[in-house]
Design a protein around this motif. Structure first.
Motif, short mmCIF file in Angstrom:
data_model
loop_
_atom_site.label_atom_id
_atom_site.label_comp_id
_atom_site.label_asym_id
_atom_site.label_seq_id
_atom_site.Cartn_x
_atom_site.Cartn_y
_atom_site.Cartn_z
N GLY A 204 112.84 29.50 -67.78
CA GLY A 204 114.25 29.70 -68.09
C GLY A 204 114.72 28.87 -69.26
O GLY A 204 115.43 29.37 -70.14
N VAL A 205 114.32 27.61 -69.32
CA VAL A 205 114.80 26.75 -70.41
C VAL A 205 114.17 27.17 -71.73
O VAL A 205 114.80 27.05 -72.80
CB VAL A 205 114.52 25.27 -70.10
CG1 VAL A 205 113.08 24.88 -70.42
CG2 VAL A 205 115.49 24.37 -70.85
N MET A 206 112.95 27.69 -71.70
CA MET A 206 112.35 28.21 -72.93
C MET A 206 113.16 29.40 -73.45
O MET A 206 113.38 29.54 -74.67
CB MET A 206 110.90 28.63 -72.67
CG MET A 206 109.96 27.48 -72.39
SD MET A 206 108.32 28.01 -71.77
CE MET A 206 107.67 28.77 -73.26
N MET A 226 113.82 19.56 -73.48
CA MET A 226 114.00 18.45 -72.55
C MET A 226 115.49 18.16 -72.33
O MET A 226 115.94 17.93 -71.20
CB MET A 226 113.32 17.18 -73.10
CG MET A 226 111.81 17.27 -73.30
SD MET A 226 110.88 17.60 -71.79
CE MET A 226 110.49 19.35 -72.04
N VAL A 227 116.25 18.20 -73.41
CA VAL A 227 117.69 17.95 -73.31
C VAL A 227 118.37 19.05 -72.50
O VAL A 227 119.23 18.78 -71.65
CB VAL A 227 118.32 17.85 -74.72
CG1 VAL A 227 119.85 17.76 -74.62
CG2 VAL A 227 117.76 16.64 -75.46
N LEU A 228 117.98 20.30 -72.76
CA LEU A 228 118.56 21.41 -72.02
C LEU A 228 118.28 21.30 -70.52
O LEU A 228 119.15 21.54 -69.69
CB LEU A 228 118.03 22.74 -72.56
CG LEU A 228 118.57 23.19 -73.93
CD1 LEU A 228 117.80 24.40 -74.43
CD2 LEU A 228 120.06 23.51 -73.84
N ILE A 229 117.05 20.94 -70.17
CA ILE A 229 116.72 20.76 -68.76
C ILE A 229 117.59 19.68 -68.14
O ILE A 229 118.12 19.83 -67.03
CB ILE A 229 115.22 20.42 -68.59
CG1 ILE A 229 114.37 21.67 -68.83
CG2 ILE A 229 114.94 19.88 -67.19
CD1 ILE A 229 112.88 21.42 -68.72
N ALA A 230 117.76 18.58 -68.86
CA ALA A 230 118.56 17.47 -68.33
C ALA A 230 120.01 17.90 -68.11
O ALA A 230 120.61 17.61 -67.07
CB ALA A 230 118.50 16.28 -69.30
N VAL A 231 120.58 18.60 -69.09
CA VAL A 231 121.98 19.00 -68.99
C VAL A 231 122.19 20.00 -67.85
O VAL A 231 123.10 19.84 -67.02
CB VAL A 231 122.45 19.61 -70.33
CG1 VAL A 231 123.84 20.23 -70.17
CG2 VAL A 231 122.47 18.54 -71.41
N ILE A 232 121.33 21.02 -67.79
CA ILE A 232 121.54 22.07 -66.79
C ILE A 232 121.21 21.57 -65.39
O ILE A 232 121.86 21.94 -64.41
CB ILE A 232 120.73 23.32 -67.15
CG1 ILE A 232 121.16 23.83 -68.53
CG2 ILE A 232 120.95 24.42 -66.12
CD1 ILE A 232 120.34 24.99 -69.04
N VAL A 408 121.26 30.79 -67.93
CA VAL A 408 121.80 29.47 -67.57
C VAL A 408 122.30 29.48 -66.13
O VAL A 408 122.02 28.56 -65.34
CB VAL A 408 122.94 29.06 -68.53
CG1 VAL A 408 123.66 27.82 -68.01
CG2 VAL A 408 122.39 28.80 -69.92
N THR A 409 123.02 30.53 -65.76
CA THR A 409 123.58 30.60 -64.40
C THR A 409 122.47 30.69 -63.36
O THR A 409 122.52 30.00 -62.33
CB THR A 409 124.50 31.82 -64.28
OG1 THR A 409 125.51 31.74 -65.28
CG2 THR A 409 125.16 31.85 -62.91
N PHE A 410 121.46 31.50 -63.62
CA PHE A 410 120.35 31.58 -62.68
C PHE A 410 119.58 30.27 -62.63
O PHE A 410 119.04 29.91 -61.58
CB PHE A 410 119.44 32.74 -63.04
CG PHE A 410 119.93 34.07 -62.57
CD1 PHE A 410 120.24 34.28 -61.25
CD2 PHE A 410 120.10 35.12 -63.46
CE1 PHE A 410 120.71 35.51 -60.80
CE2 PHE A 410 120.58 36.36 -63.03
CZ PHE A 410 120.88 36.55 -61.70
N PHE A 411 119.51 29.57 -63.74
CA PHE A 411 118.87 28.24 -63.76
C PHE A 411 119.60 27.32 -62.79
O PHE A 411 118.98 26.65 -61.95
CB PHE A 411 118.92 27.69 -65.19
CG PHE A 411 118.10 26.44 -65.40
CD1 PHE A 411 118.34 25.27 -64.67
CD2 PHE A 411 117.10 26.41 -66.34
CE1 PHE A 411 117.60 24.12 -64.88
CE2 PHE A 411 116.34 25.27 -66.56
CZ PHE A 411 116.60 24.12 -65.82
N VAL A 412 120.92 27.27 -62.91
CA VAL A 412 121.72 26.37 -62.07
C VAL A 412 121.58 26.73 -60.59
O VAL A 412 121.33 25.87 -59.74
CB VAL A 412 123.20 26.41 -62.50
CG1 VAL A 412 124.06 25.63 -61.51
CG2 VAL A 412 123.35 25.83 -63.90
N THR A 413 121.74 28.02 -60.26
CA THR A 413 121.67 28.42 -58.85
C THR A 413 120.26 28.26 -58.29
O THR A 413 120.09 27.95 -57.11
CB THR A 413 122.14 29.87 -58.68
OG1 THR A 413 121.40 30.72 -59.56
CG2 THR A 413 123.61 30.00 -59.01
N SER A 414 119.23 28.46 -59.12
CA SER A 414 117.85 28.28 -58.66
C SER A 414 117.59 26.82 -58.33
O SER A 414 116.98 26.49 -57.31
CB SER A 414 116.86 28.76 -59.72
OG SER A 414 116.94 30.15 -59.89
#
Length: 662
Positions: A204-206, A226-232, A408-414
């Motif tokens: 997802g982050v890729m 790495m930053v995106l993973i941290a934020v999300i 992004v939304t599926f990342f958060v809910t997952s």
């Protein structure tokens, strides 16, 4: 910490943290070992993956057609909590997420440009590309989820065992599951689930990074990811802490609908007739080749292709199975085994096939008939595949931004929902585990995803899924054995349904005080003895609270049924009354045979949701609807707030009259 199984949680967390430490300190050597490990597992255990996954699908089909199919995931009088439409949507949402968005375009195009056999870019390559996509995302994936979800639902809701993986092995290990055998099962489930979630988060982050790069906001790079993973991950953690999870779920529902709108957009603006034609042909080819592809191990050509594709998918689905299995079990209480398998196996697969056809075949059509360029772009950077395809259609900036927001939304809910599932397993089935441990697992999922990307990117994600799924595949085989053992034992014991037959007056039953002016009795006599007219339809339906429904059944419905039973006996009929907490049924007997039945029951419905909701919050959102169910399965709704004892009696007379042609 109170409320968790310390042995399971601490051991699983320790193993995962050890992996994070070693991968962080020895990044380059660790990355080099990843490809070696993947090749070793696929080379030595590939046959087991292929055989077991095919076996799970055959197991599901066997149960579907077996006599066990009529057994409920719950008590005999339990009713489904969701309508069919809502249930189907939730089933699809369990498998619809980051993976479909990442691979919906990429996989068919990659197979088309680099076919396993034959010449690239040909019609045969296009057919084989879709066949492989259907294989990897079709019935086998949901056969895996059925194995876990069915076992969890059966033992939790029918036998009142904790909603955790070890419960499915109780018929085999008995009380030993409270010791290390049970702990080991749950540890394996936690480790596998976390790495499966981390794989999805990594993919997802890729893709998020690729979408932001397309929009000109963030360039593609490891540090940016790495930053995106941290934020999300921080957003997912905040949703768990602050109680905004309901808001996140609302967003997930909105973006689920947005995903379907995106699907419709591509279909209408793409080669629609071509897509319909390829969908029909691809389904036929898939079903025709399914027996062979289900058992294909490629022993003569090496395991490299198998490791990157089929083995990766089978491992990913198996490691994801505790999460999806628990979700579909929780939304399927009250369904029969046959209903469960039919819904889970066919509804999501059908929509998945449509998804891959619309996105994948549109990209292939662009490559074959619209000037090309798709294959080269996808091969250069796989995560950009969706955005490259959308760029060739109108409103590309809007659709690309929407696709990025969906991921992004599926990342958060997952991350949030996956952490809840791991927490439930680590808490021995406690469905309201401590919030602190849920935060820990959410953060750890993000950390593992970051580490996997750091040490090896996509290959590391694939290896993690394949490796951690191997021991859980063994657990799943045992789950099948445990489920069949329990089903056979239940069938030998016979049905356990309690039938509360209310005796009529001649059998010693207490006489019931009549209600109303007696007109309904004249009508009932007319129904049995002669033809005439009848009036008053049942009031329309409405939602009621669970307590109100239970009170309605006990204080209104049951006395009305007793009135009817008494009068039927006077007229030469007999009646059998069954009463449960949220339902009551009356059967009219004539010469010992059932002539007519009239049931009133409460059914729980839940607003549409696409995230793994907490039960406490879900309970608050349930709505109760009371239905009248007539012989033959005909439903007509009844409004409890307006349906008094007299109204129920009159409605029974009316429906009985219709049944007798009166």
């Amino acid at each position: 910490m109170h409320g968790i199984n310390k042995t399971v949680s601490f051991t699983a967390a320790g193993l995962i943290l050890l992996f994070v430490l070693l991968a962080s300190v020895f990044t380059e050597p660790f990355g080099a070992r990843i490809s070696v490990l993947q090749s070793a597992i696929v080379g030595n255990f590939g046959w087991f993956y292929i055989l077991s996954v095919a076996g799970f699908l055959l197991f599901a089909l066997w149960l579907f057609f077996s006599p066990y199919g009529s057994i409920k995931l719950g008590k005999d009088d339990d009713e489904p909590e969701f309508s069919y439409l809502t249930w189907f949507a939730m089933l699809f949402s369990a498998g619809m997420g980051i993976g479909l968005l990442f691979y919906g375009v990429a996989e068919p195009v990659l197979h088309f440009a680099n076919p396993r056999v034959g010449e690239a870019g040909t019609p045969d390559a296009a057919r084989e590309a879709m066949n492989l996509a259907f294989l990897h995302w079709g019935l086998h994936a949901w056969g895996i989820y059925i194995t876990v979800g069915l076992s969890l639902g059966y033992f939790a809701y029918r036998h009142d065992l904790p909603l955790t993986i070890r419960s499915a092995l109780y018929p085999l290990l008995g009380d030993r599951l409270s010791g290390w055998p049970g702990h080991l099962v749950d540890i394996v489930a936690i480790v596998g689930t976390l790495f499966g979630i981390a794989t999805s988060l990594g993919l997802g982050v890729m893709q998020i990074n690729a979408g932001l790069d397309y929009l000109g906001l963030v360039s593609i790079g490891t540090m940016q990811q790495m930053v995106l993973i941290a934020v999300i991950t921080a957003i997912a953690t905040a949703s768990a802490v602050s109680g905004v999870g309901r808001g996140i779920r609302r967003l997930s529902e909105l973006y689920m609908l947005a995903g379907l709108l995106l699907l419709l957009f591509v279909f209408l603006l793409g080669p629609s007739v071509f897509l319909l034609s390829t969908l029909v042909e691809s389904i036929g080819r898939y079903l025709w080749t399914l027996p062979y592809t289900s058992f294909r191990t490629l022993p003569y050509t090496g395991a490299e292709w198998q490791a990157s594709w089929t083995m990766f998918y089978w491992g990913w689905w198996i490691s994801w199975a505790p999460f999806v299995g628990m979700f579909i079990a929780r939304v399927s209480r009250g369904r029969t085994i046959r209903e469960f398998i039919g819904g889970v196996l066919f509804a999501p697969v059908a929509l998945t096939f449509v998804w891959f056809t619309v996105f994948g075949e549109t990209a292939i059509h662009m490559e074959m008939f619209e000037g090309g360029g798709m294959a080269a772009a996808v091969q250069e950077n796989v995560p950009t595949a969706l955005f490259v395809m959308l760029d060739r259609l109108p409103l590309s900036v809007i659709t690309s931004a929407l696709a990025t927001l969906i991921v992004v939304t599926f990342f958060v809910t997952s991350a949030d929902s996956g952490a809840l599932v791991i927490d439930i397993i680590g808490s021995g089935g406690n469905q309201d585990p401590p919030i602190a441990t849920r935060i820990f697992w959410a953060v750890l999922s993000g950390v593992v995803a970051a580490v996997l990307l750091l040490v090896g990117g996509l290959q590391a994600l694939q290896t993690a899924a394949v490796t951690t799924a191997l021991p859980f595949a063994v657990v799943m085989v045992l789950m099948c054995v445990g489920l069949v053992t329990s089903l056979r034992a239940e069938r030998r014991a016979g049905p356990g349904r309690r039938v509360a037959r209310v005796p009529t007056a001649s059998e010693g039953g207490a006489p019931v005080q009549p209600v109303g002016d007696g007109d309904w009795r004249q009508q009932l006599a007319a129904v049995i003895g002669r033809k005439g007219a009848i009036a008053a339809a049942a009031p329309p339906g409405a939602a009621v609270a669970r307590r109100e429904v239970a009170r309605f059944i006990a204080d209104t419905v049951e006395p009305a049924f007793r009135d009817i039973a008494t009068e039927l006996e006077r007229l030469g009929r007999r009646a059998v009354i069954e009463v449960g907490p949220f339902n009551a049924g009356l059967a009219v007997l004539r010469d010992g045979e059932e002539e007519f039945s009239y049931d009133i029951r409460a059914r729980a419905y839940h607003p549409l949701t696409f995230a793994f909701t907490d039960l406490k919050e879900a309970d608050e959102r349930w709505q109760m609807r009371v239905e009248v169910i007539l012989r033959g399965g005909l439903h007509k709704q009844l409004l409890p707030a307006l349906a008094g004892r007299e109204a129920i009696v009159r409605d029974f007379v009316q429906e009985y009259g219709k049944w007798r042609g009166w």
